[in-house]
Design a protein around this motif. Structure first.
Motif, PDB file in Angstrom:
ATOM      1  N   ALA A  23      -3.097  -3.015 -14.713  1.00 37.75           N
ATOM      2  CA  ALA A  23      -3.440  -1.880 -13.847  1.00 37.75           C
ATOM      3  C   ALA A  23      -4.544  -1.001 -14.422  1.00 37.75           C
ATOM      4  CB  ALA A  23      -2.195  -1.048 -13.584  1.00 37.75           C
ATOM      5  N   ASN A  24      -5.398  -0.576 -13.515  1.00 39.48           N
ATOM      6  CA  ASN A  24      -6.414   0.428 -13.812  1.00 39.48           C
ATOM      7  C   ASN A  24      -5.996   1.644 -12.985  1.00 39.48           C
ATOM      8  OD1 ASN A  24      -8.733   1.847 -14.346  1.00 39.48           O
ATOM      9  ND2 ASN A  24     -10.049   0.634 -12.998  1.00 39.48           N
ATOM     10  N   ILE A  25      -5.398   2.607 -13.620  1.00 40.37           N
ATOM     11  CA  ILE A  25      -4.650   3.643 -12.895  1.00 40.37           C
ATOM     12  C   ILE A  25      -5.388   4.992 -12.882  1.00 40.37           C
ATOM     13  CG2 ILE A  25      -2.459   2.551 -13.525  1.00 40.37           C
ATOM     14  CD1 ILE A  25      -2.126   4.811 -15.614  1.00 40.37           C
ATOM     15  N   PRO A  26      -5.021   5.867 -11.954  1.00 45.42           N
ATOM     16  CA  PRO A  26      -5.525   7.245 -12.061  1.00 45.42           C
ATOM     17  C   PRO A  26      -4.804   7.904 -13.242  1.00 45.42           C
ATOM     18  CG  PRO A  26      -3.993   7.039 -10.219  1.00 45.42           C
ATOM     19  CD  PRO A  26      -4.124   5.675 -10.806  1.00 45.42           C
ATOM     20  N   TYR A  27      -5.574   8.506 -14.148  1.00 44.12           N
ATOM     21  CA  TYR A  27      -4.962   8.928 -15.418  1.00 44.12           C
ATOM     22  C   TYR A  27      -3.896  10.009 -15.284  1.00 44.12           C
ATOM     23  CZ  TYR A  27      -8.559   6.068 -17.545  1.00 44.12           C
ATOM     24  OH  TYR A  27      -9.346   5.012 -17.905  1.00 44.12           O
ATOM     25  N   GLN A  68       0.857  -1.193   0.000  1.00 40.06           N
ATOM     26  CA  GLN A  68       0.000   0.000   0.000  1.00 40.06           C
ATOM     27  C   GLN A  68       0.890   1.239   0.000  1.00 40.06           C
ATOM     28  OE1 GLN A  68      -2.848  -0.072   3.172  1.00 40.06           O
ATOM     29  NE2 GLN A  68      -4.137   1.473   2.216  1.00 40.06           N
ATOM     30  N   GLY A  69       0.734   2.091  -0.981  1.00 33.74           N
ATOM     31  CA  GLY A  69       1.563   3.301  -1.018  1.00 33.74           C
ATOM     32  C   GLY A  69       1.467   3.977  -2.364  1.00 33.74           C
ATOM     33  N   ASP A  70       2.231   5.055  -2.504  1.00 32.38           N
ATOM     34  CA  ASP A  70       2.250   5.809  -3.758  1.00 32.38           C
ATOM     35  C   ASP A  70       3.130   5.056  -4.749  1.00 32.38           C
ATOM     36  OD1 ASP A  70       2.804   7.541  -5.849  1.00 32.38           O
ATOM     37  OD2 ASP A  70       2.734   9.319  -4.578  1.00 32.38           O
ATOM     38  N   VAL A  71       2.541   4.591  -5.824  1.00 36.11           N
ATOM     39  CA  VAL A  71       3.287   3.751  -6.775  1.00 36.11           C
ATOM     40  C   VAL A  71       4.467   4.510  -7.398  1.00 36.11           C
ATOM     41  CG1 VAL A  71       1.829   4.290  -8.771  1.00 36.11           C
ATOM     42  CG2 VAL A  71       3.019   2.108  -8.696  1.00 36.11           C
ATOM     43  N   LEU A  72       4.357   5.835  -7.449  1.00 32.89           N
ATOM     44  CA  LEU A  72       5.449   6.607  -8.058  1.00 32.89           C
ATOM     45  C   LEU A  72       6.623   6.749  -7.095  1.00 32.89           C
ATOM     46  CD1 LEU A  72       3.506   9.459  -9.883  1.00 32.89           C
ATOM     47  CD2 LEU A  72       4.371   7.294 -10.817  1.00 32.89           C
TER      48      LEU A  72
HETATM   49  C1  LIG Z   1      -8.966   4.214 -11.534  1.00 32.56           C
HETATM   50  S1  LIG Z   1      -8.896   3.771  -9.832  1.00 32.56           S
HETATM   51  C2  LIG Z   1      -8.827   2.041  -9.936  1.00 32.56           C
HETATM   52  C3  LIG Z   1      -9.236   1.340  -8.705  1.00 32.56           C
HETATM   53  C4  LIG Z   1      -9.113  -0.191  -8.783  1.00 32.56           C
HETATM   54  N1  LIG Z   1      -7.738  -0.584  -9.089  1.00 32.56           N
HETATM   55  C5  LIG Z   1     -10.046  -0.764  -9.803  1.00 32.56           C
HETATM   56  O1  LIG Z   1      -9.602  -1.247 -10.842  1.00 32.56           O
HETATM   57  O2  LIG Z   1     -11.250  -0.715  -9.562  1.00 32.56           O
HETATM   58  C6  LIG Z   1      -7.261   4.265  -9.415  1.00 32.56           C
HETATM   59  C7  LIG Z   1      -6.900   3.998  -7.982  1.00 32.56           C
HETATM   60  O3  LIG Z   1      -5.525   4.370  -7.779  1.00 32.56           O
HETATM   61  C8  LIG Z   1      -5.389   5.075  -6.542  1.00 32.56           C
HETATM   62  N2  LIG Z   1      -4.221   5.995  -6.687  1.00 32.56           N
HETATM   63  C9  LIG Z   1      -4.207   7.292  -7.074  1.00 32.56           C
HETATM   64  N3  LIG Z   1      -2.941   7.769  -7.139  1.00 32.56           N
HETATM   65  C10 LIG Z   1      -2.139   6.731  -6.763  1.00 32.56           C
HETATM   66  C11 LIG Z   1      -0.727   6.593  -6.587  1.00 32.56           C
HETATM   67  N4  LIG Z   1       0.103   7.607  -6.853  1.00 32.56           N
HETATM   68  N5  LIG Z   1      -0.245   5.393  -6.159  1.00 32.56           N
HETATM   69  C12 LIG Z   1      -1.078   4.366  -5.924  1.00 32.56           C
HETATM   70  N6  LIG Z   1      -2.425   4.419  -6.077  1.00 32.56           N
HETATM   71  C13 LIG Z   1      -2.947   5.604  -6.475  1.00 32.56           C
HETATM   72  C14 LIG Z   1      -6.702   5.793  -6.361  1.00 32.56           C
HETATM   73  O4  LIG Z   1      -6.935   6.006  -5.002  1.00 32.56           O
HETATM   74  C15 LIG Z   1      -7.700   4.773  -6.950  1.00 32.56           C
HETATM   75  O5  LIG Z   1      -8.103   3.879  -5.992  1.00 32.56           O
END
Ligand SMILES: C[S@@+](CC[C@H](N)C(=O)[O-])C[C@H]1O[C@@H](n2cnc3c(N)ncnc32)[C@H](O)[C@@H]1O
Length: 261
Positions: A38-42, A22-26
Motif C-alpha cells: 500500500a501507498n497510503i495517505p500518511y 471502494q471505500g474508507d479503509v478504516l
Molecule cells: C498516497 S495516495 C496513493 C494513490 C495510489 N495508491 C498510488 O499508489 O499511486 C493515497 C490514496 O488514498 C486515498 N485515501 C485517502 N484516505 C483514504 C481512506 N481513509 N481510505 C481509502 N483511501 C483513502 C487518497 O484519495 C489517495 O488516492
C-alpha cells in the motif's frame, strides 16, 4: 484510480481475479488477505497499521510506504532517539524492517516530507499479553521517556490512576470472592487504534519540569516503588528498556495487584 485499475486489467487473463473495494479503509470490513502492499495517505498511518494487525486471520506480510519519521519510529530500537510507544507496540505484535528510502524528489510535485517503505510481518503466535495492560504501562512510561521510572511513578497523576485501578480491582475481587478469578489475558489489539494519536504529545523531558510529584508518603506509593526496586527499575529510563524489560515490569506490577487498565 479505480477506473484506471479496471481499464488496465480489462481483457487480460487477470481481470476476473481483480476485485476493487471502494471505500474508507478504516471503516470497511477487510476481506481475507495474506499480503498487503500500500501507498497510503500518511495521516492514517497509525490507525491503518493497527487495523491490519488486529485483522484475523493474521496476514503474512505488509509492505507499506510511510512518512520517513513514522517509519523510523516503527523500527526504532531501545536507545534510538525515535524509540517510542508506537514502535514498542508495533514490535510487540510484528517484526518490522525498513526496506528502502524514497526521497521526496521521486514525486512530482515533490511533497514536503521524505518517505520510507517498511515491511511488517506479524509474529506467529501473537504474544500472550493483555494489550490494554501493556499499552497502559507503555503509555505512562513514554510520556516522559527520558526520566527515570522512579520519577515517573512518583507523579501524583500516575499514582492516582494506578491507585484507582488498584482499589477498583480489590473491590471487584471482594465482590466476586469464591469465583475462580484467573481469567485468560486476551490480546486486545483493537485497543491499539489510537496508539499513534499522541505521538506528538510525548513530552520533551529537558524542556518541561515535572510538577506533579507526589511528595507525601503513602502506602500505595511505597507499594509501587517497591515493585520498581524489586526489578531494579527505579533508575532505568523507558528510552532504554527492551520489550523483555517491559514484560518483566508489567508482570511485577500485576503480581503486586497493580494494573494499568
Ligand atoms: C498516497 S495516495 C496513493 C494513490 C495510489 N495508491 C498510488 O499508489 O499511486 C493515497 C490514496 O488514498 C486515498 N485515501 C485517502 N484516505 C483514504 C481512506 N481513509 N481510505 C481509502 N483511501 C483513502 C487518497 O484519495 C489517495 O488516492
Amino acid at each position: 484510480m479505480v477506473l484506471e485499475l479496471q481499464r488496465r486489467f480489462q481483457g487480460t487473463p487477470f481481470s476476473n481475479r481483480l476485485k476493487v473495494i471502494q471505500g474508507d479503509v478504516l471503516k470497511c470490513d477487510l476481506p481475507y488477505f495474506d499480503i498487503c502492499v500500500a501507498n497510503i495517505p500518511y495521516q492514517i498511518s497509525s490507525p491503518l497499521t493497527f487495523k491490519l494487525l488486529s485483522h484475523r486471520p493474521m496476514f503474512r506480510c505488509a509492505v507499506i510506504m510511510f512518512q520517513r519519521e513514522f517509519a523510523m519510529r516503527l523500527v526504532a530500537q531501545p536507545g534510538d532517539t525515535l524509540y517510542c510507544r508506537l514502535g514498542v507496540n508495533t514490535q510487540l505484535l510484528a517484526r518490522v524492517s525498513h526496506l528502502l528510502k524514497v526521497g521526496k524528489n521521486n514525486f512530482r510535485p515533490p511533497p514536503k516530507v521524505d518517505s520510507s517503505v517498511v515491511r511488517i510481518e506479524p509474529r506467529k503466535p501473537q504474544p500472550s499479553v493483555n494489550f490494554k495492560e501493556w499499552d497502559g504501562l507503555v503509555r505512562i512510561c513514554f510520556n516522559r521517556k527520558n526520566k527515570t521510572l522512579g520519577s515517573i511513578f512518583r507523579q501524583k497523576s500516575v499514582l492516582s490512576i494506578l491507585e484507582k485501578n488498584y482499589k477498583t480491582l480489590l473491590a471487584l475481587q471482594f465482590s466476586q470472592k469464591g469465583s475462580s478469578e484467573n481469567k485468560e489475558m486476551a490480546l486486545n489489539v483493537s485497543a491499539l487504534g489510537d496508539t499513534g494519536e499522541d505521538l506528538s504529545m510525548e513530552i520533551d523531558d529537558d524542556e518541561m519540569e515535572v510538577e506533579d510529584v507526589e511528595t507525601r508518603g503513602s502506602e500505595f506509593k511505597d507499594k509501587v516503588l517497591e515493585v520498581l526496586k524489586q526489578g531494579g527499575f527505579e533508575e532505568k529510563r523507558s528510552s532504554k528498556l527492551t520489550e523483555a524489560d517491559f514484560m518483566h515490569l508489567l508482570s511485577l506490577f500485576n503480581k503486586a495487584g497493580i494494573h494499568f487498565s
